[in-house]
Design an enzyme around this catalytic site. Sequence first.
Site, PDB file in Angstrom:
ATOM      1  N   ARG A 132       0.811  -1.144  -0.010  1.00 41.70           N
ATOM      2  CA  ARG A 132      -0.105  -0.062   0.041  1.00 41.70           C
ATOM      3  C   ARG A 132       0.935   1.259   0.014  1.00 41.70           C
ATOM      4  NH1 ARG A 132      -4.335   0.660   4.373  1.00 41.70           N
ATOM      5  NH2 ARG A 132      -2.753   0.853   5.889  1.00 41.70           N
ATOM      6  N   LYS A 234      -2.775   6.558   1.660  1.00 38.89           N
ATOM      7  CA  LYS A 234      -2.491   7.090   3.059  1.00 38.89           C
ATOM      8  C   LYS A 234      -1.477   8.275   3.198  1.00 38.89           C
ATOM      9  CE  LYS A 234      -2.812   4.873   7.692  1.00 38.89           C
ATOM     10  NZ  LYS A 234      -3.887   4.936   7.561  1.00 38.89           N
ATOM     11  N   GLU A 270     -15.979   6.586   4.375  1.00 37.22           N
ATOM     12  CA  GLU A 270     -15.540   6.029   5.462  1.00 37.22           C
ATOM     13  C   GLU A 270     -15.414   6.860   6.669  1.00 37.22           C
ATOM     14  OE1 GLU A 270     -11.075   5.814   5.509  1.00 37.22           O
ATOM     15  OE2 GLU A 270     -11.327   6.126   3.389  1.00 37.22           O
TER      16      GLU A 270
END
Length: 387
Positions: A132, A234, A270
């Site tokens: 990721r 992220k 989210e």
Amino acid sequence: MLQKSSFLCRLIRSSTSASFLKIGGHHASRTASSLRAACESAHDRSGMEDEYADIDWNNLGFGMMQTDYMYISKCPKEGRFEQGQLNPYGKLELQPSAGVLNYGQGLFEGLKAYKREDGRIFLFRPDQNAIRMQGGAERMCMPSPSVDQFIDAVKQTAFANKRWIPPPDKGSLYLRPLLIGTGPILGLAPAPEYIFLVYASPVGNYYKAGLGPLNLFVEDEFHRAGRGGAGGVKAITNYAPVLKALTRARSRGFSDVLYLDSVHKKNLEESSSSNIFVVKGDSISTPTTAGTILAGVTRRSVIDIALQKGYKMEERTVSIDELLDADEVFCTGTAVGVSPVGSVTYQSKRICYRTEGRLVSRELYSTLVGIQTGQVEDKNGWVLEIE
């Protein structure tokens, strides 16, 4: 244990070839003598295999607690990340023109190390965090460490800070890999130099309510991400913008904020720090990650566990109406684990959910934690022992 301690000391001594650690053209205030002292301290502790740090393990929250060591690797201009080194935890010095300070060029990850009853230490799916980070680095025009470099870094950091890993059932050691542009840059462009570092802190439950049900506020004024942006990686720049909505919600007694899509303002995205799942009957649904939602490692693991248990599991668009009509709702994330939602408030209307009896979230949580702690067989090869 003595062999492992000697290995740690060799890693630390290797960083004493220079008096200072150079970071983005400046130096971290860590002298060679302090590194040698850290090595000697580690050696002194080598015979105390069961030693724990002197903290109250029964009252761990989710806050920063300084541990002993951090890992640092540098990537010079147009180069690759060098062999990293363990250093005593401490401050970094950056130029005012560092890319991360001026243009927010940075990423972070989060994963945990767990100690089992027999004293062995395990990580949970670190390869997924590494992958990721690579995807996020590509989006943010940054070089990234290889998967092997990433895993080696978190293993070294966890082992070097092993006395800070909570006893079984008391918490975990939260590991924070951080990738930042440190080189000087004035015009808008990628930084010329980068740092990859990993630090750690022992943690307990993320929310003050512990494992109790969450109380979410559905935000329809502020948005976490937009189409074509960086909401799916992220990036550090994704988190400061949610602080206003989160602070306002917490001041009103809510646990967290649940965001809607920025286009139609009716589909779930989210929360500030976790993914959302909705249960109706024997069906579980979670919003698909389509560029605006972070692909959580815990999210993916819970999806796989649910499918293996025979649940009807769907990744798709989930509307606010479905949320309001759900039987059960829960959130997932590295920090929050699997947390049941007791209620959501949307446009002044509060909806409560099932939080007692047979809960899907409780079943999935028990299996997930069981795999992480060795109480449930790991049939997927998700856990990695630090040897």
